[in-house]
Design an enzyme around this catalytic site. Sequence first.
Site, PDB file in Angstrom:
ATOM      1  N   TYR A  28      -1.794  25.846  22.731  1.00  0.00           N
ATOM      2  CA  TYR A  28      -1.891  25.775  21.268  1.00  0.00           C
ATOM      3  C   TYR A  28      -1.217  24.516  20.735  1.00  0.00           C
ATOM      4  O   TYR A  28      -1.261  24.243  19.547  1.00  0.00           O
ATOM      5  CB  TYR A  28      -1.265  27.022  20.622  1.00  0.00           C
ATOM      6  CG  TYR A  28       0.205  27.211  20.960  1.00  0.00           C
ATOM      7  CD1 TYR A  28       1.192  26.617  20.187  1.00  0.00           C
ATOM      8  CD2 TYR A  28       0.588  27.966  22.050  1.00  0.00           C
ATOM      9  CE1 TYR A  28       2.535  26.774  20.495  1.00  0.00           C
ATOM     10  CE2 TYR A  28       1.917  28.141  22.366  1.00  0.00           C
ATOM     11  CZ  TYR A  28       2.891  27.538  21.588  1.00  0.00           C
ATOM     12  OH  TYR A  28       4.209  27.703  21.909  1.00  0.00           O
ATOM     13  N   GLU A  84       7.699  23.060  29.977  1.00  0.00           N
ATOM     14  CA  GLU A  84       8.031  23.887  28.813  1.00  0.00           C
ATOM     15  C   GLU A  84       9.490  24.361  28.863  1.00  0.00           C
ATOM     16  O   GLU A  84       9.840  25.356  28.235  1.00  0.00           O
ATOM     17  CB  GLU A  84       7.072  25.076  28.740  1.00  0.00           C
ATOM     18  CG  GLU A  84       5.608  24.685  28.700  1.00  0.00           C
ATOM     19  CD  GLU A  84       5.222  23.845  27.491  1.00  0.00           C
ATOM     20  OE1 GLU A  84       5.833  24.006  26.417  1.00  0.00           O
ATOM     21  OE2 GLU A  84       4.313  23.013  27.624  1.00  0.00           O
TER      22      GLU A  84
END
Length: 171
Positions: free
Chosen positions: A6, A85
């Site tokens: 996203y 991440e």
Amino acid sequence: MWIFGYGSIIWKTEFPYTKKVPGYVKGFLRRFWWWSTDHRGVPEAPGRVVNLIKGEPDDIVWGMAYHIDDKDWLNGVRDQLDYREKGGYTKHQTHFFPGNENEVGSESVEVTLYLGSDFHAHFAGPAPVEEIARTILVSHGPSGANKEYLYNLAYGMRTIAPHVQERKILK
């Protein structure tokens, strides 16, 4: 294994995948409410990148799902994404609905996505759009200028879901 992108995973995969499918997840809102001290900013001057926050059940976030072969996932992709991440994100599961602006799918597939908790130190939270824009304009980190992140995200979203209003990306 399916991964949902996203943010930067929409345009910067850097991992092997067997299929890429546009679509959405439900129950979230995409916001520039995450400090980036390792990619689009530095600890002394963090940038802002997107995170998903809990929304209403009917809220949707468009993005891109990638199918990764189990062998590739276990032989490096999982570790690569966990490292990428590392700035406060953890893995979560949700349902992904394939489709595009003309065709919304009803069959869902379980995906993994990386989310940051609003209790984490990197949670920037809401701010006036002018303040968020100013931070994005001037911030720079090891992965480049924060504004490049915004431009790439906007371009990716225009490609995936041109019907989604761009101002929603900036909140």
